[in-house]
Design a protein around this motif. Structure first.
Motif, PDB file in Angstrom:
ATOM      1  N   PHE A 163      60.458  64.334  25.998  1.00 27.93           N
ATOM      2  CA  PHE A 163      61.809  64.726  25.594  1.00 27.93           C
ATOM      3  C   PHE A 163      62.787  63.643  26.057  1.00 27.93           C
ATOM      4  O   PHE A 163      62.455  62.787  26.886  1.00 27.93           O
ATOM      5  CB  PHE A 163      62.186  66.071  26.208  1.00 27.93           C
ATOM      6  CG  PHE A 163      62.399  66.045  27.706  1.00 27.93           C
ATOM      7  CD1 PHE A 163      63.686  65.866  28.231  1.00 27.93           C
ATOM      8  CD2 PHE A 163      61.337  66.173  28.589  1.00 27.93           C
ATOM      9  CE1 PHE A 163      63.877  65.828  29.591  1.00 27.93           C
ATOM     10  CE2 PHE A 163      61.537  66.128  29.949  1.00 27.93           C
ATOM     11  CZ  PHE A 163      62.809  65.963  30.470  1.00 27.93           C
ATOM     12  N   GLN A 164      64.003  63.712  25.502  1.00 21.62           N
ATOM     13  CA  GLN A 164      65.012  62.701  25.831  1.00 21.62           C
ATOM     14  C   GLN A 164      66.320  63.395  26.167  1.00 21.62           C
ATOM     15  O   GLN A 164      66.964  63.979  25.315  1.00 21.62           O
ATOM     16  CB  GLN A 164      65.232  61.757  24.646  1.00 21.62           C
ATOM     17  CG  GLN A 164      66.273  60.670  24.931  1.00 21.62           C
ATOM     18  CD  GLN A 164      66.389  59.700  23.794  1.00 21.62           C
ATOM     19  OE1 GLN A 164      65.376  59.051  23.457  1.00 21.62           O
ATOM     20  NE2 GLN A 164      67.563  59.578  23.212  1.00 21.62           N
ATOM     21  N   PRO A 165      66.750  63.372  27.441  1.00 18.85           N
ATOM     22  CA  PRO A 165      68.003  64.001  27.828  1.00 18.85           C
ATOM     23  C   PRO A 165      69.193  63.109  27.477  1.00 18.85           C
ATOM     24  O   PRO A 165      69.024  61.926  27.201  1.00 18.85           O
ATOM     25  CB  PRO A 165      67.862  64.162  29.338  1.00 18.85           C
ATOM     26  CG  PRO A 165      66.987  63.022  29.758  1.00 18.85           C
ATOM     27  CD  PRO A 165      66.026  62.793  28.614  1.00 18.85           C
TER      28      PRO A 165
ATOM     29  N   GLU B 215      72.526  71.961  31.772  1.00 18.60           N
ATOM     30  CA  GLU B 215      73.233  71.926  30.496  1.00 18.60           C
ATOM     31  C   GLU B 215      74.702  72.237  30.755  1.00 18.60           C
ATOM     32  O   GLU B 215      75.029  73.278  31.322  1.00 18.60           O
ATOM     33  CB  GLU B 215      72.656  72.948  29.528  1.00 18.60           C
ATOM     34  CG  GLU B 215      73.346  72.927  28.162  1.00 18.60           C
ATOM     35  CD  GLU B 215      72.780  73.959  27.209  1.00 18.60           C
ATOM     36  OE1 GLU B 215      72.157  73.581  26.203  1.00 18.60           O
ATOM     37  OE2 GLU B 215      72.958  75.175  27.496  1.00 18.60           O
TER      38      GLU B 215
ATOM     39  N   LYS C 104      59.229  71.633  26.931  1.00 18.89           N
ATOM     40  CA  LYS C 104      58.920  70.237  27.305  1.00 18.89           C
ATOM     41  C   LYS C 104      59.464  69.923  28.698  1.00 18.89           C
ATOM     42  O   LYS C 104      58.791  69.278  29.515  1.00 18.89           O
ATOM     43  CB  LYS C 104      59.511  69.288  26.277  1.00 18.89           C
ATOM     44  CG  LYS C 104      58.855  69.390  24.902  1.00 18.89           C
ATOM     45  CD  LYS C 104      59.568  68.496  23.895  1.00 18.89           C
ATOM     46  CE  LYS C 104      58.939  68.630  22.498  1.00 18.89           C
ATOM     47  NZ  LYS C 104      59.633  67.780  21.494  1.00 18.89           N
ATOM     48  N   VAL C 105      60.684  70.367  28.954  1.00 19.12           N
ATOM     49  CA  VAL C 105      61.289  70.116  30.258  1.00 19.12           C
ATOM     50  C   VAL C 105      60.482  70.805  31.350  1.00 19.12           C
ATOM     51  O   VAL C 105      60.238  70.243  32.422  1.00 19.12           O
ATOM     52  CB  VAL C 105      62.753  70.607  30.266  1.00 19.12           C
ATOM     53  CG1 VAL C 105      63.327  70.534  31.677  1.00 19.12           C
ATOM     54  CG2 VAL C 105      63.590  69.779  29.309  1.00 19.12           C
TER      55      VAL C 105
ATOM     56  N   VAL D  12      70.299  73.717  24.206  1.00 14.66           N
ATOM     57  CA  VAL D  12      68.903  73.301  24.362  1.00 14.66           C
ATOM     58  C   VAL D  12      68.010  74.394  23.778  1.00 14.66           C
ATOM     59  O   VAL D  12      68.113  75.552  24.170  1.00 14.66           O
ATOM     60  CB  VAL D  12      68.560  73.065  25.850  1.00 14.66           C
ATOM     61  CG1 VAL D  12      67.083  72.712  26.006  1.00 14.66           C
ATOM     62  CG2 VAL D  12      69.431  71.960  26.416  1.00 14.66           C
ATOM     63  N   ASP D  13      67.148  74.008  22.811  1.00 11.78           N
ATOM     64  CA  ASP D  13      66.321  75.017  22.149  1.00 11.78           C
ATOM     65  C   ASP D  13      65.075  75.312  22.964  1.00 11.78           C
ATOM     66  O   ASP D  13      64.791  74.658  23.978  1.00 11.78           O
ATOM     67  CB  ASP D  13      65.972  74.582  20.732  1.00 11.78           C
ATOM     68  CG  ASP D  13      65.235  73.247  20.699  1.00 11.78           C
ATOM     69  OD1 ASP D  13      64.626  72.873  21.733  1.00 11.78           O
ATOM     70  OD2 ASP D  13      65.275  72.580  19.656  1.00 11.78           O
TER      71      ASP D  13
ATOM     72  N   GLU E 114      72.277  67.539  30.060  1.00 11.09           N
ATOM     73  CA  GLU E 114      72.470  67.776  28.636  1.00 11.09           C
ATOM     74  C   GLU E 114      73.880  68.319  28.432  1.00 11.09           C
ATOM     75  O   GLU E 114      74.337  69.167  29.193  1.00 11.09           O
ATOM     76  CB  GLU E 114      71.458  68.791  28.103  1.00 11.09           C
ATOM     77  CG  GLU E 114      70.071  68.233  27.833  1.00 11.09           C
ATOM     78  CD  GLU E 114      70.011  67.399  26.566  1.00 11.09           C
ATOM     79  OE1 GLU E 114      70.824  67.651  25.658  1.00 11.09           O
ATOM     80  OE2 GLU E 114      69.164  66.491  26.503  1.00 11.09           O
TER      81      GLU E 114
ATOM     82  N   LYS F 185      62.486  72.420  23.439  1.00  7.74           N
ATOM     83  CA  LYS F 185      62.857  71.427  24.451  1.00  7.74           C
ATOM     84  C   LYS F 185      62.738  71.999  25.848  1.00  7.74           C
ATOM     85  O   LYS F 185      62.343  71.310  26.799  1.00  7.74           O
ATOM     86  CB  LYS F 185      64.280  70.949  24.189  1.00  7.74           C
ATOM     87  CG  LYS F 185      64.651  69.701  25.007  1.00  7.74           C
ATOM     88  CD  LYS F 185      65.967  69.109  24.517  1.00  7.74           C
ATOM     89  CE  LYS F 185      66.257  67.801  25.225  1.00  7.74           C
ATOM     90  NZ  LYS F 185      67.503  67.176  24.728  1.00  7.74           N
ATOM     91  N   ARG F 186      63.053  73.309  25.958  1.00  2.00           N
ATOM     92  CA  ARG F 186      62.910  73.951  27.262  1.00  2.00           C
ATOM     93  C   ARG F 186      61.461  73.869  27.748  1.00  2.00           C
ATOM     94  O   ARG F 186      61.192  73.643  28.928  1.00  2.00           O
ATOM     95  CB  ARG F 186      63.353  75.414  27.182  1.00  2.00           C
ATOM     96  CG  ARG F 186      64.854  75.617  27.091  1.00  2.00           C
ATOM     97  CD  ARG F 186      65.191  77.092  26.896  1.00  2.00           C
ATOM     98  NE  ARG F 186      66.621  77.321  26.776  1.00  2.00           N
ATOM     99  CZ  ARG F 186      67.445  77.579  27.793  1.00  2.00           C
ATOM    100  NH1 ARG F 186      66.939  77.642  29.010  1.00  2.00           N
ATOM    101  NH2 ARG F 186      68.734  77.768  27.588  1.00  2.00           N
TER     102      ARG F 186
END
Length: 584
Positions: free
Chosen positions: A100-102, A140, A130-131, A123-124, A116, A127-128
């Motif tokens: 992922f890319q913040p 966020e 992945k984090v 944040v969907d 973010e 992505k959550r």
């Protein structure tokens, strides 16, 4: 990068939007605040510019406020660490991290933090995930909620860096903190469940017991031989401050003993509470029922190892007890169609008859001043032999034998009402009142003797006064009148002496006799005057006393064969006799 507040005129340079890189026009009118404007037809909304500006401002100031981290579970909340402004060791924008890319990756005291900025979308879930897989702390910052177009430079920076709403998307310590919270909540639940169970089932109760009530109810139930039906095992004793023997005694006394004693057998006895048949436990004294229990939720009861059926209620405890006496002992009957308990008819009759008989005996013994009447009456009910049985058994069976025994007791009971002078009874039914009965008889005899003496004195007084009154009124005729006058076949002197009423009525007879006497005297004087007038007229007509006497004392046919002197009783008769005299 410059804010519009830093520009005073369009001559300060060419202006480009950092979001869409289109040329901007600086405007600073009299009615509107200074601002940049896109050319007509531009599709730029400004949000991209805000997004880029937020990232750049973090990189420039190298400081930001991180939010507090809290974990929540089942209504409980723990603060892992508070909100805090931190200095950033470094800031890298749009740097890929794992998959992922913040917006920005910053270093805080050697630890990475992903930032973010929420301008278009939050944040969907993807992505959550992945984090979370990367186990990277991410914050966020929500810029959608700030009126950024209306804010000055400093205020906008402060909102981005510190004041705008922000939350943790992920933090490595969050899972462990949640596990700790869940463990603590579970421990607290277990502790509370244990406390609740102890509170419901084991909490010591120290009620202020009404000893007088206990003694009275115990005596009543014992007298009816109902004491063996209380103190039964129950699963609902936690609803009461006293042992089962007391609250069950309250139910049995209120729903069986009292109505059976109060109402005559023959009519159905329906069990009812203070308000209606649905509140059978309402007759239990308030000091017996716990007021520190309430309807607990099902999950709390289950956590305490209980169920709603086990916990139940005071009303259900009463129904369960009464149902046992209905099913096993047949003291009551249950009408399913009405969902109502009734006292069994034969039980009602037995209790009523026995209590009625024993109470009557107690009243007799009390009336005869017998010590400890209640205890003797209880013994008498169970030991006295009547018709080959005991009063207790006879009352329980009812019928003619009981009716006869009850009549014998009623006769004794009436005798104790000394003010009514009921007959003295010789059949004492085994009660120790013989001396009292004999004393009553003697006292009545003495009373009657004195009453007779008093009556005799009164009679003599009336006799004397009546004779005096008759003598005064009738003079020399009094004795003859007293001897000859009878009333109701009794000489008037005896009749008038018997009572005050007759005495005064006798005076009416004296008054009438006196009036008659006066009338006779007046009539005799009138006749004497008429005879004198006749004699004078006769002497004048015959001029010879001898011939005049002969006429007056000789019968004459024209006056019915009577003598003229005798016939001269009225003025008319006088004129008739005068017409018989010779004419001159």
């Amino acid at each position: 990068m410059r804010h519009v507040e830093q520009i005073t005129s369009s001559g300060q340079g060419l202006f480009t939007c950092i979001g869409c890189e289109e040329r901007l026009t600086f405007r600073n009118g009299a009615k509107m605040r200074a601002h940049f404007a896109h050319k007509s037809g531009s599709k730029c909304s400004g949000e991209t510019a805000l997004h880029k500006y937020a990232k750049l401002i973090v990189a420039v100031f190298k400081r930001i406020t991180l939010p507090q981290l809290c974990v929540e579970f089942d209504g409980s909340r723990d603060l892992v660490f508070p909100s805090k402004e931190v200095l950033l060791d470094s800031v890298e924008l749009e740097l890929p991290e794992a998959d992922f890319q913040p917006d920005a990756m910053v270093m805080v005291r050697g630890e990475r933090r992903a930032i973010e900025f929420k301008v278009f979308h939050a944040v969907d879930d993807a992505k959550r995930e992945k984090v979370a897989r990367a186990d990277c702390p991410m914050v966020e910052v929500d810029l959608l909620r700030i009126p950024w177009r209306k804010l000055g430079l400093e205020e906008l920076d402060r909102q981005i860096l510190h004041d705008a709403p922000r939350t943790w998307i992920h933090h490595p310590v969050q899972a462990a903190a949640r596990v700790r919270l869940e463990g603590r909540v579970a421990a607290e639940r277990k502790k509370k469940a244990g406390q609740l169970r102890w509170h419901i089932l084991e909490r010591p109760q120290n009620p202020k017991i009404d000893r007088e009530w206990v003694e009275d109810v115990k005596a009543d139930l014992t007298s009816a031989k109902l004491e063996g039906f209380v103190g039964r095992l129950t699963g609902f004793g936690h609803w009461f401050t006293v042992p089962p023997i007391l609250w069950q005694a309250a139910l049995l006394h209120a729903h069986l003993f009292k109505p059976s004693v109060q109402f005559t057998p023959g009519s159905p006895l329906k069990l009812s509470g203070k308000w209606d048949s649905r509140h059978l436990s309402s007759c239990i004294p308030g000091w017996m029922v716990r007021n520190d229990l309430k309807p607990y939720p099902k999950d709390k009861l289950e956590a305490a190892g209980l169920t709603s059926q086990i916990y139940a209620s005071a009303e259900w405890a009463a129904i369960d007890y009464l149902w046992g006496l209905t099913k096993d002992e047949k003291l009551f009957r249950f009408v399913k169609a009405e969902e109502t308990f009734y006292v069994a008819e034969d039980v009602h009759r037995r209790i009523h008859n026995r209590h009625d008989l024993e109470s009557a005996v107690v009243r007799i013994l009390d009336g005869a001043f017998t010590p400890d009447a209640d205890a003797f009456a209880r013994r008498w009910m169970r030991r006295y032999e009547a018709e080959g049985s005991t009063p207790w058994a006879i009352a329980g069976e009812g019928g003619e034998t009981f009716t006869l025994l009850r009549e014998r007791i009623s006769a004794l009971s009436r005798m104790t009402h000394t003010y009514l002078d009921h007959p003295i009874v010789h059949d004492l039914c085994g009660l120790p009142i013989e001396k009292w009965r004999d004393d009553l008889k003697q006292s009545r005899e003495e009373r009657d003797r004195k009453a007779q003496e008093k009556l005799a004195v009164a009679k003599a007084g009336r006799r004397k006064k009546f004779m005096e009154a008759a003598t005064q009124a009738l003079k020399d005729e009094a004795l003859a009148w007293l001897d000859s006058k009878f009333v109701e076949g009794v000489p008037i002197l005896e009749w008038a002496s018997e009572s005050d009423d007759r005495y005064w009525k006798g005076f009416e007879q004296i008054d009438r006799a006196e009036t008659a006497k006066k009338q006779r005297v007046v009539a005799a004087a009138l006749v004497e005057d008429l005879r004198k007038r006749l004699t004078s007229a006769s002497n004048a007509a015959f001029r010879d006393p001898a011939r005049s006497r002969l006429f007056l004392h000789s019968t004459h046919p024209k006056i019915g064969g009577r003598r003229p002197i005798d016939a001269c009783e009225t003025e008319g008769n006088l004129r008739l006799v005068l017409g018989l005299l010779p004419k001159p």
